[in-house]
Design an enzyme around this catalytic site. Sequence first.
Site, PDB file in Angstrom:
ATOM      1  CB  VAL A 107      -3.462  -0.468  -3.005  1.00 26.17           C
ATOM      2  CG1 VAL A 107      -4.748   0.341  -3.123  1.00 26.17           C
ATOM      3  CG2 VAL A 107      -3.766  -1.940  -2.948  1.00 26.17           C
ATOM      4  CG  PHE A 142      -1.820  -1.107   1.375  1.00 26.73           C
ATOM      5  CD1 PHE A 142      -3.057  -1.070   0.758  1.00 26.73           C
ATOM      6  CD2 PHE A 142      -1.457  -2.227   2.095  1.00 26.73           C
ATOM      7  CE1 PHE A 142      -3.919  -2.145   0.861  1.00 26.73           C
ATOM      8  CE2 PHE A 142      -2.312  -3.308   2.204  1.00 26.73           C
ATOM      9  CZ  PHE A 142      -3.549  -3.263   1.586  1.00 26.73           C
ATOM     10  CG  ASP A 143       0.989   5.798  -1.696  1.00 32.04           C
ATOM     11  OD1 ASP A 143       2.080   6.043  -1.160  1.00 32.04           O
ATOM     12  OD2 ASP A 143       0.195   6.662  -2.103  1.00 32.04           O
ATOM     13  CE  LYS A 144       2.450   7.946   5.731  1.00 33.55           C
ATOM     14  NZ  LYS A 144       1.570   9.086   6.055  1.00 33.55           N
TER      15      LYS A 144
END
Lengths: 623, 77
Positions: free
Chosen positions: A507, A310-312
């Site tokens: 994502v 995941f990107d944050k």
Amino acid sequence: MQHFILGKKNQITLISAILITIGFFAHFSLSNAFIFNWALIIASILGVTPIAIQAYQALKVKVVSIDVLVTIAVIGAVIIQNYEESAIVTFLFLFGAYLEQRTLNKTRSAIKGLTEMAPDSALKQMENGEFESVDVDDVDEGDILLVKTGGKIPVDGTVMTGEGHINEASITGESVPVGKIKGSKVFAGTILENGTIQIQADRVGEDTTFGRIIELVEEAQDSKSAAERFIDRFSKYYTPAVLVLGIIVWLFTSDIELAITVLVLGCPGALVIGVPVSNVSGIGNGARNGVLLKGSEVINDFSKVDTIFFDKTGTLTVGNPEVAEIEVYAKEQEETFNYLASVERESDHPLAMAILNYIGETTFYTVEKTEVEKGGGITARVNGHRVVIGNESLMEKENIHLTNKVKADIIKFEQNGNSLVLTAIDGELKVLMGIRDQVRPGVKHDLQQLKKLGVKNLVVLSGDNQGTVDVVARELKLTEAHGNMLPEQKSSYIEKVQKVGKVVAFVGDGVNDSPSLALADIGIAMGSGTDVAIETSDVVLMNSDFSHLPHALGLTKSTARNMKQNIVIAVGVVLVLLASLLFSEWMNMSIGMLVHEASILAVILNGMRLLRYRLKGSRNKEM
Amino acid sequence: MQKATIQLETLSCPSCLQKIENAVKGLEGVEKDSVKVMFNSSKVKTTFDSQVISIEDVEKSIKKLGYPVIKSKVSAV
């Protein structure tokens, strides 16, 4: 004539059913062989006509279709005077095709509902200034269109006059109406709930956002996985092979009955339709629930994913950071803030926004010589002073001395999960700001669901400092957290993980993460629907709604399973039929055809279950 | 070259695809690799040379197989 007959297929089916009933009634109640034979002969000839026409058309373009097999079999049955078989087989074949079409339409209904949201006509301003209703295909870019309350927006455009509220659920999935005034952008397929507006068309037809979504879904539904392409190739040779087999049986046994039975039993019906039907239902379900899946290959790969990155910012978190903590070391606080705000005003970085919101109204100075340090911050000259704004490493690079007190503050701020922004003027540190982003509500629940669905590793990759990333990871119970990562470091990390044999999904919001999106086995874009991300990724979560993610994974798993079930049903039926022909007495053409048609309906009905698929315990409400 | 999207009445048998595809591919002026018959949306997409063949002729070849054409859209490539 050919068209007429093909157009009357349903009536022919009905008539042949009636004839067969009459025939059997005559046979069993009246013991009248004459009526029995002739009713069935007429039913056979009538019924085989449309099938024979289709067979002829297929042969003309060099395709040996199922129609060819059935036509030969029926003619053969008539020749050996088995009228009972010929009539029943043609009837079953026609009736099966009818049911097939009916049920297939159901599987396509999800997409149809979508496409029907786009209006067919538009009110276009003519040369005399009046508005006239025209076909939406006749609207060109630059045309002025009128949309009234309750009307659908026909194109992507800009509001020229008037105002109103628009429900954009078809594009964003968000059903709260959005206010539109002069200059606002409007999108095709959305609904004007109140007000009257005139818009200028910017993009029309398939170029509109809505048109692109539809096209994408349509292409996805027809895209073929490797397995499907194999089946296609297979059935291309399979049908002629059955024909050859029939001829061989005839030559060796001189038993016409056996030979034509082989033709009917060998029909590949369910095999050809089984996989596409799962595919179309699965993608249709996704489209209705805010998940765009780009094709059956994507479904297969996604269902096997065991690691999700995941990107944050903007993915796990709201993406709307705020200044949470601040430490001022300078005496002249206001002056420092003026410099800081003047420089940040020119940046579109999310952190800059947070800082400006925090400072509020202030005096702005002219900024000269702004330089952006990638992954570090900004340096600029304001009123002759050198202003350095950025993270710790930028300060070190600029030789700005950090006292022990500052260093302690930095550690404290980082532990609390802040991103740090330090401001130095003329080589002296003035302010330390800690900026924090809120975790998206509900994300924790969604991540737990992903784990339940069998994803082993949930990893966050972020450009933010390790402290911030760790706080998010702890809060969300992620398995790993990596901070301080540049976009290219993210993608090389993904590559490394892929080399160890993991199936990886990424994502992200699709803008700065495009390399990672492209590299991952499955790139998942959190798109508001208007993003270019729609084009670069494999899966799009509409309206950036994270809760669609578990649904998407669950759906692809179910769809992949459904495809396998259908293949098993289809292959199993052919094998069982051929085996029972060899080893049993009771097998004949009619039973074979009945079982075939039943198996076709079975795979379609099995596929249709996917339309109703919902993930248990999901936060996701159906649109 | 022109790009055509031809909307057909609902297709129901996958073997229809092959028939339509072969028929359209066999036409003079149609770019063979561009022919795509979409089963679920019941559309035919292809690029063709309007100097050699008209959209009406392409439509006719499909209609002749027994698949009614609802409408077609042609745009320049």
